[in-house]
Design an enzyme around this catalytic site. Structure first.
Site, PDB file in Angstrom:
ATOM      1  N   ASP A 209      -8.269   0.067  11.096  1.00  0.00           N
ATOM      2  CA  ASP A 209      -7.150   0.885  11.057  1.00  0.00           C
ATOM      3  C   ASP A 209      -7.039   2.227  10.753  1.00  0.00           C
ATOM      4  O   ASP A 209      -6.493   2.837  11.480  1.00  0.00           O
ATOM      5  CB  ASP A 209      -5.993   0.600  10.030  1.00  0.00           C
ATOM      6  CG  ASP A 209      -4.957  -0.608  11.349  1.00  0.00           C
ATOM      7  OD1 ASP A 209      -5.773  -0.406  12.445  1.00  0.00           O
ATOM      8  OD2 ASP A 209      -4.348  -1.672  11.107  1.00  0.00           O
TER       9      ASP A 209
ATOM     10  N   SER B 127      -1.806 -10.112   3.663  1.00  0.00           N
ATOM     11  CA  SER B 127      -2.123  -8.439   4.275  1.00  0.00           C
ATOM     12  C   SER B 127      -1.188  -8.768   5.704  1.00  0.00           C
ATOM     13  O   SER B 127      -2.086  -9.348   6.616  1.00  0.00           O
ATOM     14  CB  SER B 127      -3.176  -7.847   4.416  1.00  0.00           C
ATOM     15  OG  SER B 127      -3.395  -6.990   4.744  1.00  0.00           O
TER      16      SER B 127
ATOM     17  N   ARG C 201      -1.321   1.302  16.877  1.00  0.00           N
ATOM     18  CA  ARG C 201      -1.846   2.457  15.991  1.00  0.00           C
ATOM     19  C   ARG C 201      -1.467   3.659  16.396  1.00  0.00           C
ATOM     20  O   ARG C 201      -1.588   4.753  15.913  1.00  0.00           O
ATOM     21  CB  ARG C 201      -3.282   2.242  14.926  1.00  0.00           C
ATOM     22  CG  ARG C 201      -2.982   1.147  14.243  1.00  0.00           C
ATOM     23  CD  ARG C 201      -1.874   1.129  13.234  1.00  0.00           C
ATOM     24  NE  ARG C 201      -2.244   0.343  12.454  1.00  0.00           N
ATOM     25  CZ  ARG C 201      -0.815  -0.586  12.408  1.00  0.00           C
ATOM     26  NH1 ARG C 201       0.061  -0.550  12.235  1.00  0.00           N
ATOM     27  NH2 ARG C 201      -0.979  -1.207  10.556  1.00  0.00           N
TER      28      ARG C 201
ATOM     29  N   ASP D  32       1.171  -1.479   0.076  1.00  0.00           N
ATOM     30  CA  ASP D  32      -0.141   0.106  -0.823  1.00  0.00           C
ATOM     31  C   ASP D  32       0.614   1.161  -0.248  1.00  0.00           C
ATOM     32  O   ASP D  32       0.680   2.072  -1.049  1.00  0.00           O
ATOM     33  CB  ASP D  32      -0.920   0.100   1.337  1.00  0.00           C
ATOM     34  CG  ASP D  32      -2.206  -1.076   1.122  1.00  0.00           C
ATOM     35  OD1 ASP D  32      -2.394  -1.275   0.210  1.00  0.00           O
ATOM     36  OD2 ASP D  32      -2.316  -1.635   2.445  1.00  0.00           O
TER      37      ASP D  32
END
Length: 406
Positions: A127, A179, A98, A17
């Site tokens: 996220d 992922s 995060r 990404d």
């Protein structure tokens, strides 16, 4: 696209990404300057070569922020002490990393005078919420760019097409395109064959598991360990005092070797859908088990039971990205007050995916052998139980008598 965006700070991992986001930002935001920020939360070798890769794809610079110590002491330990587990299985490995990263992104963006912060989270995931709530907590007016909510790319296959068209090197193929998210606490796997919950994860397939082996491949001989806690925090392993980062690293090794902490979850995402993932959390699984075992010994019944409910709410707040909220802070204050006596040693046996209790002791133990014994004692008068039961059962008895009269 906005033309007044001159400088963007990008949360950068070097994965699929974020690798394509750098050229995409420059193409779509008036050739803006892109400053990449890689947060070191213990992903190890994944950080190698990132600076060269980021600059080759168009970034002006790369920050590597060493956040491992803060990650353990300010996020992992508070969550461990709370006993917070999302939906009975998930030990929150991605979730509590995060907010920490989001806070650091704001600090760098403000230092750099950036106009916006960008992340590579999909519009389907959790996220995006976690990053953006953290950014709002510290820079409430900062512009946030989320390419997955803007670009025409619809899949990871199309991302690979874009990368190949822009000569961006990738460390994955279409066949190994899981992922993944890795930090010192855990490794998650999503996508490909895991998207069908009826498929058994390929635990024994070379390269799938990274932090350990499957229980079938673990040794036939058990491994014994002893963990020492002080006020709810693990401070020593087998008598050797360790900092938090080293503690988790060593437990990941020992747990991984014994097939510990592999979890297959179909979880409820905040955005409403269910998702399926496989998580490796060997050290975390051991620490949660040991911490709970010590609490069994040291907390009184009412506190222990009430704290279980607090743990559920705490896990939900962490999963939903609500770390920087008054409620999470208040719950942490409650948890800290319960941990003042959670001090002692827990002995465990690790064997083929199992964590087996092998003894627990504490100077604050509330277990009294003289009272609990099945042998003769001079402390507890068993005849007292009759009066207690009569009073405790009085509402049931009265209700039954009323029914009989009717």
């Amino acid at each position: 696209m906005e033309t007044n965006i001159k400088k963007v700070v990008l949360a950068y991992s070097g994965g699929l990404d974020t690798s394509i986001i750098i050229p995409w930002l420059k193409e779509n935001y008036n050739n803006c300057e892109v400053i990449a920020v890689a947060a070191d939360v213990g992903q190890g070798a994944e950080l190698a070569g990132l600076e060269e890769k980021a600059k080759k794809t168009g970034a002006s610079k790369l920050y590597i922020a060493d956040l491992k110590k803060a990650f353990v002491e300010e996020y992992i330990w508070p969550t461990l002490k709370a006993g917070a587990v999302y939906e009975n299985k998930y030990l929150l490995g991605t979730s509590f990393a995060r907010p920490l990263i989001g806070k650091r992104l704001v600090e760098i963006a403000e230092a750099e005078g950036a106009d916006a912060i960008c992340h590579g989270c999909t519009g389907k995931g959790n996220d995006q919420v976690r990053f953006e709530l953290a950014i709002k907590a510290f820079a409430p007016t900062m512009k946030i760019i989320a390419p997955w909510r803007e670009w025409s790319i619809k899949s990871r296959d199309e991302e690979i097409d874009y990368a190949q068209a822009h000569n961006i090197p990738l460390n994955i193929t279409r066949e190994t395109n899981y992922s993944k998210d890795k930090n010192l606490w855990h490794l998650s796997h999503e996508g490909l064959d895991l998207e069908d919950p009826s498929n058994e994860p390929q635990y024994n397939k070379p390269g799938f598991l990274e932090l350990g082996v499957s229980p079938e491949q673990a040794p036939d001989k058990p491994t014994y360990i002893t963990l020492t806690f002080e006020k709810g925090i693990p401070v020593a392993l087998n008598g050797s005092r360790l900092c938090g980062v080293d503690m988790i690293a060593q437990l990941n090794k020992l747990g991984g070797e014994n097939g510990i902490g592999i979890t297959d979850i179909v979880e409820n995402r905040l955005v409403g859908m269910k998702s399926r993932g496989v998580y490796e959390t060997p050290g975390g699984a051991i620490l949660y088990h040991a911490h709970n075992k010590l609490e069994e010994l040291c907390l009184d019944r009412d506190t222990y039971h009430y704290k279980q409910g607090v743990g559920l709410k705490f896990a939900e707040l962490v999963y939903f990205g609500q770390w920087f909220t008054p409620l999470r802070e208040a719950l942490s204050a409650f948890v800290d007050s319960t941990q003042q006596t959670v001090t002692g040693e827990v002995k465990l046996k690790l064997y083929k995916g199992n964590i087996i209790d092998a003894g627990v002791s504490s100077p604050y133990s509330l277990y009294d052998e003289d009272i609990a014994t099945f042998s003769e004692d001079e402390v507890y008068n068993q005849a007292d139980a009759a009066g207690f039961i009569n009073l405790f059962g009085l509402p049931i008895q009265v209700q039954a008598m009323k029914k009989q009269k009717k």
